[in-house]
Design a protein around this motif. Structure first.
Motif, mmCIF file in Angstrom:
data_model
loop_
_atom_site.group_PDB
_atom_site.id
_atom_site.type_symbol
_atom_site.label_atom_id
_atom_site.label_comp_id
_atom_site.label_asym_id
_atom_site.label_seq_id
_atom_site.Cartn_x
_atom_site.Cartn_y
_atom_site.Cartn_z
ATOM 1 N N VAL A 185 9.943 13.121 -9.031
ATOM 2 C CA VAL A 185 8.768 12.340 -8.670
ATOM 3 C C VAL A 185 8.643 11.120 -9.556
ATOM 4 N N HIS A 186 8.778 11.322 -10.850
ATOM 5 C CA HIS A 186 8.533 10.224 -11.774
ATOM 6 C C HIS A 186 9.623 9.161 -11.734
ATOM 7 N N GLY A 187 10.785 9.484 -11.153
ATOM 8 C CA GLY A 187 11.859 8.508 -11.085
ATOM 9 C C GLY A 187 11.919 7.755 -9.771
ATOM 10 N N LEU A 188 10.979 7.976 -8.876
ATOM 11 C CA LEU A 188 11.032 7.342 -7.564
ATOM 12 C C LEU A 188 10.763 5.844 -7.648
ATOM 13 N N VAL A 189 11.448 5.102 -6.802
ATOM 14 C CA VAL A 189 11.269 3.655 -6.726
ATOM 15 C C VAL A 189 10.409 3.335 -5.513
ATOM 16 N N THR A 190 9.463 2.402 -5.671
ATOM 17 C CA THR A 190 8.627 1.997 -4.542
ATOM 18 C C THR A 190 8.780 0.510 -4.291
ATOM 19 N N GLU A 191 8.641 0.138 -3.044
ATOM 20 C CA GLU A 191 8.731 -1.267 -2.629
ATOM 21 C C GLU A 191 7.326 -1.845 -2.587
ATOM 22 N N THR A 192 7.059 -2.883 -3.370
ATOM 23 C CA THR A 192 5.706 -3.437 -3.445
ATOM 24 C C THR A 192 5.627 -4.873 -2.958
ATOM 25 N N ARG A 193 6.726 -5.409 -2.455
ATOM 26 C CA ARG A 193 6.690 -6.790 -1.964
ATOM 27 C C ARG A 193 5.868 -6.895 -0.680
ATOM 28 N N GLN A 194 5.241 -8.058 -0.508
ATOM 29 C CA GLN A 194 4.483 -8.274 0.723
ATOM 30 C C GLN A 194 5.434 -8.467 1.887
ATOM 31 N N VAL B 238 0.816 -1.224 0.000
ATOM 32 C CA VAL B 238 0.000 0.000 0.000
ATOM 33 C C VAL B 238 0.850 1.275 0.000
ATOM 34 N N VAL B 239 2.137 1.154 0.350
ATOM 35 C CA VAL B 239 2.996 2.344 0.333
ATOM 36 C C VAL B 239 3.050 2.931 -1.074
ATOM 37 N N ALA B 240 3.058 2.076 -2.097
ATOM 38 C CA ALA B 240 3.090 2.567 -3.481
ATOM 39 C C ALA B 240 1.856 3.407 -3.794
ATOM 40 N N ASP B 241 0.717 3.081 -3.186
ATOM 41 C CA ASP B 241 -0.496 3.878 -3.407
ATOM 42 C C ASP B 241 -0.360 5.262 -2.786
ATOM 43 N N TRP B 242 0.274 5.328 -1.621
ATOM 44 C CA TRP B 242 0.527 6.636 -0.997
ATOM 45 C C TRP B 242 1.465 7.479 -1.869
ATOM 46 N N VAL B 243 2.479 6.830 -2.454
ATOM 47 C CA VAL B 243 3.408 7.554 -3.328
ATOM 48 C C VAL B 243 2.672 8.097 -4.552
#
Length: 373
Positions: free
Chosen positions: A174-183, A148-153
């Protein structure tokens, strides 16, 4: 408008500033690639100075730091502090600065509260960078890891690049940010979603609460500092209480930063009490937190239940469906109920005329405010 329910998250409840502020500052100190912060309130003082120091240090070690503040809520941030941020390498933007345009546009504020570090760890709640949160106001935050962190980003990025947002550039960051989506390991089954609203037409937070209140079987406990509920919410709460659901409200007592809002909401106490709703007014300090519990569903974030939040503001809450977190939130509610004064139905019916007059006066002003939209 709302996010998708996602599994495998880790949510940590952080009641009171003595717990969530150290956790946030520790995360900022460990940041390696990016820091995103979105706040309504930021005023020059001890907390703002400490935050600026942490952000500048992060920028100096190569972290991309983006700070998005509301144009009205940040009016108390001095020019010296703004310069300190920008010369320190922090990309600073302001949402919807006050201007000579429509009243409705000036009333639209960014009331969200969000800190995201490295696209991996997020914090949300009702906090701001003002000194009242250090020792005068009771507040609660949630530490978030997982998909869900990716949704906040994504929510942050859309507003950062909005036409209503003004300030220093940094759109490419902003557009180059990396997000962690693993459970998160060991937290399968801890589902959550980000739910947000932007003005009267898109208030998904309100409609989500309506559904939970209407479907609850055991308990509906709501904490909000600004309780001026819609007719629909009042009706649902009363109906739930009449069908045997444990309905309780945790509201501020006399320690309130906007007493008129408290009086406007108190005009609804009588009917709610007669329906079986229990009302507790918190005594130790002003309770600024916003969190709700319906059976094992939790919602925590920025949204109040007044006309500002429901009609004009940009808001965002974290919803969680998990028995473990619900048990922690229930314990927190119980501690706060114990530190509150419960309104007695009979005693309330005998309240003095001066109290009734204040309810009528501020209730009338609130009604006028509603029609402005």
């Amino acid at each position: 408008m709302h996010g998708i329910w996602r599994d495998g998250n880790h949510f940590e409840l952080l009641p009171e500033a003595s717990r969530f502020l150290p956790a946030m500052f520790e995360a900022l100190e460990r940041a390696e690639s990016s820091i995103l912060i979105e706040l309504y309130l930021m005023e020059s003082g001890r907390l703002a100075s400490a935050l600026i120091g942490a952000l500048v240090k992060a920028s100096e070690r190569g972290v991309a730091v983006l700070l998005l503040l509301d144009g009205y809520g940040a009016m108390g941030l001095s020019g010296e502090d703004r310069e300190r941020l920008e010369t320190g390498g922090v990309a600073l933007r302001f949402f919807n600065p006050l201007g000579f345009h429509s009243l409705a546009r000036n009333l639209t504020r960014d009331h969200r509260k969000l800190v995201v570090v490295d696209g991996r760890v997020a914090f949300t709640g009702g906090f701001g960078a003002v000194d009242e949160f250090l020792d005068a106001w009771y507040e609660v935050a949630l530490r978030i890891e997982g998909p869900v962190v990716a949704d906040w980003v994504r929510l942050f990025c859309r507003l950062w690049d909005s036409p209503l947002t003004r300030g220093s550039g940094a759109t490419g960051l902003v557009h180059g940010l990396v997000t962690e989506t693993r459970q998160a390991e060991g937290y399968r089954g801890m589902t959550g979603r980000v739910v947000w609203g932007q003005g009267y037409r898109y208030q998904a937070i309100r409609h989500s609460l309506y559904r939970q209140v209407s479907g609850a079987r055991k308990r509906i406990w709501i904490c909000t500092p600004y309780f001026v509920p819609t007719f629909s919410l009042r009706l649902r709460l009363a109906r739930a209480a009449r069908r045997g659901v444990d309905v309780r409200l945790l509201l501020p007592g006399e320690a309130h930063d906007h007493p008129g809002v408290r009086y406007a909401g108190q005009r609804f106490y009588g009917r709610l009490l007669r329906a079986g709703v229990r009302i507790h007014e918190f005594q130790p300090t002003f309770i600024h937190a916003k969190f709700s519990l319906a059976d094992d569903w939790v919602s925590l974030g920025s949204c109040n239940f007044d006309h500002w939040s429901l009609h004009w503001n940009l808001e965002a809450n974290q919803e969680v469906a998990d028995r473990r977190l619900a048990a922690e939130v229930a314990e927190m509610f119980e501690r706060n109920f114990a530190a509150s004064h419960e309104i007695d139905r009979e005693a309330w019916s005998r309240r003095p005329r001066w109290q009734r007059f204040k309810e009528w006066l501020f209730g009338s002003l609130d009604g006028l405010l509603t029609r402005l939209r």
